[in-house]
Design an enzyme around this catalytic site. Structure first.
Site, mmCIF file in Angstrom:
data_model
loop_
_atom_site.group_PDB
_atom_site.id
_atom_site.type_symbol
_atom_site.label_atom_id
_atom_site.label_comp_id
_atom_site.label_asym_id
_atom_site.label_seq_id
_atom_site.Cartn_x
_atom_site.Cartn_y
_atom_site.Cartn_z
ATOM 1 C CE1 TYR A 145 -37.968 -69.447 153.176
ATOM 2 C CE2 TYR A 145 -39.909 -68.531 152.612
ATOM 3 C CZ TYR A 145 -38.573 -68.755 152.948
ATOM 4 O OH TYR A 145 -37.774 -67.626 152.522
ATOM 5 C CG ASN B 210 -27.558 -72.406 151.107
ATOM 6 O OD1 ASN B 210 -26.532 -72.875 151.230
ATOM 7 N ND2 ASN B 210 -28.075 -71.683 149.842
ATOM 8 C CB CYS C 122 -31.615 -70.477 149.895
ATOM 9 S SG CYS C 122 -30.004 -69.129 149.455
ATOM 10 C CG HIS C 123 -32.266 -68.186 143.900
ATOM 11 N ND1 HIS C 123 -31.050 -68.842 144.029
ATOM 12 C CD2 HIS C 123 -32.830 -68.336 142.888
ATOM 13 C CE1 HIS C 123 -30.998 -69.644 142.833
ATOM 14 N NE2 HIS C 123 -31.786 -69.144 142.008
ATOM 15 C CD GLU D 238 -32.836 -69.765 138.899
ATOM 16 O OE1 GLU D 238 -33.940 -70.561 139.207
ATOM 17 O OE2 GLU D 238 -31.562 -69.987 139.676
#
Length: 133
Positions: A68, A89, A97-98, A125
């Protein structure tokens, strides 16, 4: 539009995507199957702080994270304001946003499944623990 990705449900505002709902679903299904790392969709970003944060989130590569604070520095904004925008979002998964985490590697996640869903997406991912899905 409600979608499911790797066991978790997400609500998306499909009106912000130029392509059809069918195309949006197709690309999300490819992502969930591990066949797509980036979306090829026209996103109508709001002309606001939220839109600025969404654009910044969209620039975070697949499997990577930013804090952030890093996004706040890039946007000349406060980290709390960035976190609030991430929580608002309207296109989770598509606008990742993850991939935004706290300085300690955590952070909240407003989608159903909360922080556990965020952890699952990041692990997916990164190719970690795929057998759990």
């Amino acid at each position: 539009m409600r979608i499911r990705v790797r066991g978790d449900a997400y609500d998306l505002d499909a009106s912000l995507v130029a392509e059809s709902g069918a195309e949006l679903r197709r690309q999300i299904e490819e992502y969930a199957a591990g066949e797509r790392e980036a979306f090829d969709l026209g996103v109508d970003y709001p002309e606001s702080h939220l839109g600025d944060v969404m654009r910044a989130m969209n620039g975070i590569p697949y499997g990577e994270t930013r804090t952030y604070g890093e996004l706040a520095t890039d946007l000349d904004a406060g980290a709390v304001a960035v976190g609030q925008a991430c929580g608002a979002n309207p296109l989770p998964i598509v606008v990742p946003c993850h991939r935004v985490v706290g300085a300690d590697g955590r952070g909240g996640f407003s989608a159903a499944g909360g922080v556990d869903a965020k952890r699952r997406l990041l692990a997916f991912e990164r190719g970690e623990g795929l057998d759990r899905f």
